[in-house]
Design a protein around this motif. Structure first.
Motif, PDB file in Angstrom:
ATOM      1  N   VAL A 104      46.445   4.701  -4.715  1.00 54.11           N
ATOM      2  CA  VAL A 104      46.662   3.820  -3.559  1.00 54.11           C
ATOM      3  C   VAL A 104      45.427   2.950  -3.320  1.00 54.11           C
ATOM      4  O   VAL A 104      44.349   3.229  -3.852  1.00 54.11           O
ATOM      5  N   LYS A 105      45.589   1.903  -2.502  1.00 53.01           N
ATOM      6  CA  LYS A 105      44.460   1.019  -2.194  1.00 53.01           C
ATOM      7  C   LYS A 105      44.761   0.199  -0.947  1.00 53.01           C
ATOM      8  O   LYS A 105      45.811   0.362  -0.332  1.00 53.01           O
ATOM      9  N   ASP A 106      43.814  -0.664  -0.608  1.00 56.36           N
ATOM     10  CA  ASP A 106      43.961  -1.605   0.505  1.00 56.36           C
ATOM     11  C   ASP A 106      43.961  -0.948   1.879  1.00 56.36           C
ATOM     12  O   ASP A 106      44.658  -1.418   2.806  1.00 56.36           O
ATOM     13  N   PHE A 107      43.251   0.150   2.024  1.00 55.67           N
ATOM     14  CA  PHE A 107      42.952   0.689   3.355  1.00 55.67           C
ATOM     15  C   PHE A 107      41.580   1.360   3.278  1.00 55.67           C
ATOM     16  O   PHE A 107      41.097   1.658   2.183  1.00 55.67           O
ATOM     17  N   PRO A 108      40.926   1.590   4.413  1.00 58.74           N
ATOM     18  CA  PRO A 108      39.558   2.108   4.363  1.00 58.74           C
ATOM     19  C   PRO A 108      39.432   3.515   3.802  1.00 58.74           C
ATOM     20  O   PRO A 108      40.286   4.376   4.073  1.00 58.74           O
ATOM     21  N   ALA A 109      38.368   3.731   3.028  1.00 61.86           N
ATOM     22  CA  ALA A 109      38.072   5.058   2.473  1.00 61.86           C
ATOM     23  C   ALA A 109      36.556   5.178   2.454  1.00 61.86           C
ATOM     24  O   ALA A 109      35.873   4.294   1.948  1.00 61.86           O
ATOM     25  N   PHE A 110      36.053   6.243   3.043  1.00 60.53           N
ATOM     26  CA  PHE A 110      34.592   6.395   3.084  1.00 60.53           C
ATOM     27  C   PHE A 110      34.184   7.854   3.164  1.00 60.53           C
ATOM     28  O   PHE A 110      34.964   8.710   3.558  1.00 60.53           O
ATOM     29  N   ASP A 111      32.923   8.109   2.763  1.00 63.49           N
ATOM     30  CA  ASP A 111      32.361   9.460   2.857  1.00 63.49           C
ATOM     31  C   ASP A 111      31.580   9.598   4.157  1.00 63.49           C
ATOM     32  O   ASP A 111      31.128   8.604   4.737  1.00 63.49           O
ATOM     33  N   LEU A 112      31.408  10.832   4.534  1.00 64.67           N
ATOM     34  CA  LEU A 112      30.727  11.126   5.785  1.00 64.67           C
ATOM     35  C   LEU A 112      29.748  12.275   5.535  1.00 64.67           C
ATOM     36  O   LEU A 112      30.131  13.287   4.950  1.00 64.67           O
ATOM     37  N   SER A 113      28.512  12.089   5.954  1.00 68.06           N
ATOM     38  CA  SER A 113      27.493  13.120   5.729  1.00 68.06           C
ATOM     39  C   SER A 113      27.124  13.775   7.052  1.00 68.06           C
ATOM     40  O   SER A 113      26.375  13.212   7.841  1.00 68.06           O
ATOM     41  N   ALA A 114      27.678  14.941   7.301  1.00 64.67           N
ATOM     42  CA  ALA A 114      27.313  15.699   8.508  1.00 64.67           C
ATOM     43  C   ALA A 114      27.147  17.167   8.135  1.00 64.67           C
ATOM     44  O   ALA A 114      27.366  18.051   8.960  1.00 64.67           O
ATOM     45  N   GLY A 115      26.798  17.425   6.876  1.00 60.30           N
ATOM     46  CA  GLY A 115      26.621  18.798   6.408  1.00 60.30           C
ATOM     47  C   GLY A 115      27.880  19.609   6.646  1.00 60.30           C
ATOM     48  O   GLY A 115      29.004  19.117   6.470  1.00 60.30           O
ATOM     49  N   CYS A 116      27.679  20.839   7.070  1.00 63.12           N
ATOM     50  CA  CYS A 116      28.811  21.756   7.245  1.00 63.12           C
ATOM     51  C   CYS A 116      29.723  21.355   8.399  1.00 63.12           C
ATOM     52  O   CYS A 116      30.833  21.865   8.518  1.00 63.12           O
ATOM     53  N   THR A 117      29.262  20.450   9.266  1.00 63.99           N
ATOM     54  CA  THR A 117      30.104  19.987  10.383  1.00 63.99           C
ATOM     55  C   THR A 117      30.979  18.811   9.958  1.00 63.99           C
ATOM     56  O   THR A 117      31.706  18.230  10.774  1.00 63.99           O
ATOM     57  N   GLY A 118      30.932  18.443   8.697  1.00 58.68           N
ATOM     58  CA  GLY A 118      31.592  17.235   8.219  1.00 58.68           C
ATOM     59  C   GLY A 118      33.073  17.143   8.542  1.00 58.68           C
ATOM     60  O   GLY A 118      33.575  16.087   8.946  1.00 58.68           O
ATOM     61  N   TRP A 119      33.804  18.241   8.368  1.00 64.43           N
ATOM     62  CA  TRP A 119      35.256  18.189   8.602  1.00 64.43           C
ATOM     63  C   TRP A 119      35.545  17.924  10.087  1.00 64.43           C
ATOM     64  O   TRP A 119      36.454  17.181  10.433  1.00 64.43           O
ATOM     65  N   ILE A 120      34.733  18.502  10.960  1.00 61.45           N
ATOM     66  CA  ILE A 120      34.950  18.277  12.399  1.00 61.45           C
ATOM     67  C   ILE A 120      34.566  16.847  12.776  1.00 61.45           C
ATOM     68  O   ILE A 120      35.262  16.195  13.554  1.00 61.45           O
TER      69      ILE A 120
END
Ligand code: UT7
Length: 331
Positions: A104-120
């Motif tokens: 898929v494409k044409d929508f936002p995708a990004f990483d997030l760095s918050a260590g172990c709290t990342g999923w929250i």
């Protein structure tokens, strides 16, 4: 912000690599014992990737399960957020690589760095985009390959970590849905950024012969200091969402915390005065998979029938940064 809609969890998935390393295997590799690891941490097994597996490979497997459980296709997504500290590459983001894998494409995708709290943190961001109507379905993933970041010369940290991915689809709730996010709180205390860190490999200390020789591309952690912060910060973010919603632990069916140490989980449970049976623990099987611990535990508990539709769940985490966060929701 004008809230038009509610967000809910519509599907979950997980993937852990096939290779299992238990405490007895570690006894043969470093100066440690099964007894020490079990009594100090509650851990017994952890999963390690094969040489050809990277974060996006694990994320992809977990994502397929979550999409199927949510009964949507990848093209229905409006955003992908990957929470990780062990990305495929420093750049581009693992989320963009996952987007390609999903076709898929044409929508936002990004990483997030918050260590172990990342999923929250990812859930908190997804909530905003769902509530303001910008996206209808958002895929959030916690994925880590910490086996690649282990310092095998530091027995205080090398026994603690494992690999895995947990995926969650956050969707717009229909007005008649009982499933919904109730509230979420995220925070950080950057004054302690250096207690849990991968010192080399970034712009502060680019890779060099010396940085490799000194093991500076691996995890450095001051475990004792983090331990104290962990219980206090998770308690604070849990209390904040409970108080803000005029709820107390009696209204909670399940507490799912970051799985970093059984003693931390038990201390938090005691401080919150929640029944032991309501606390989800799977640390003995996966050890600490950082941002993946909560979505893996959530998926496992849903698929085993332990957590059911309509249950009220309080999730809480802490991690590198030092970050902390909670998510209160009805499944
Ligand atoms: O998810 C991200 C955040 N990370 C965490 O949440 C980790 C939080 N911290 C912890 O979970 C704990 O602090 C640890 C599990 C890391 C360490 O447990 P501890 O009870 O704080 O042990 P310690 O570091 O105070 O070490 C106690 C003893 C030491 O020996 P001496 O000095 O008392 O003789 C260590 O050398 O245990 C020794 N030790 C080990 N012994 C056998 C440390 N690691 C090991 C080991 N095997 N693997």
């Amino acid at each position: 912000m004008i809230t038009k809609y509610s967000a809910k969890i519509s599907g979950t998935g997980k993937y852990t690599p096939d290779k299992i390393v238990n405490n007895y295997d570690l006894e043969k590799m470093v100066n440690t014992t099964d007894e020490w690891i079990r009594t100090r941490t509650g851990m017994f097994e952890r999963h390690f990737v094969a040489d050809d597996q990277a974060a996006s490979d694990l994320a992809y497997e977990a994502a397929l399960q979550a999409l199927e459980a949510a009964n949507i296709r990848a093209k229905d997504l409006g955003m992908i957020i990957v929470a990780t500290i062990s990305n495929d590459h420093a750049f581009p983001s693992t989320a963009c690589i996952l987007q390609k894998k999903l076709g898929v494409k044409d929508f936002p995708a990004f990483d997030l760095s918050a260590g172990c709290t990342g999923w929250i943190y990812a859930a908190n961001i997804a909530k905003q985009y769902i509530e303001n109507g910008v996206a209808e379905h958002i895929l959030i993933i916690g994925v880590e390959i910490l086996s690649q970041l282990i310092n095998w010369e530091d027995r205080g940290t090398c026994v603690l970590f494992g690999d895995g991915a947990g995926a969650t689809v956050i969707s717009r709730a229909e007005p008649k849905d009982i499933s919904r996010f109730i509230d979420t709180e995220i925070s950080a205390d950057g004054t302690h950024y250096d207690l849990l860190i991968q010192p080399a490999g970034g712009s502060r200390m680019p890779a060099s012969k010396e940085s490799i020789e000194k093991n500076l591309h691996t995890i450095y952690m001051e475990g004792n200091k983090i331990f104290k912060h962990a219980v206090r910060s998770m308690y604070d973010v849990c209390e904040t969402v409970l108080k803000r919603n005029h709820m107390d632990v009696r209204s909670i069916d399940w507490l799912i915390t970051h799985q970093a140490n059984l003693r931390i989980i038990e201390s938090l449970g005691k401080k919150l005065k929640i029944d032991d049976e309501k606390v989800i623990v799977n640390i003995e099987k996966y050890a600490n998979t950082s941002s993946a611990t909560i979505p893996i535990a959530l998926d496992e508990s849903i698929r085993s029938g332990k957590i059911r539709h309509g249950d009220v769940i309080l999730a809480a985490s802490f991690g590198a940064g030092l970050t902390s966060g909670s998510l209160l929701f009805r499944l």
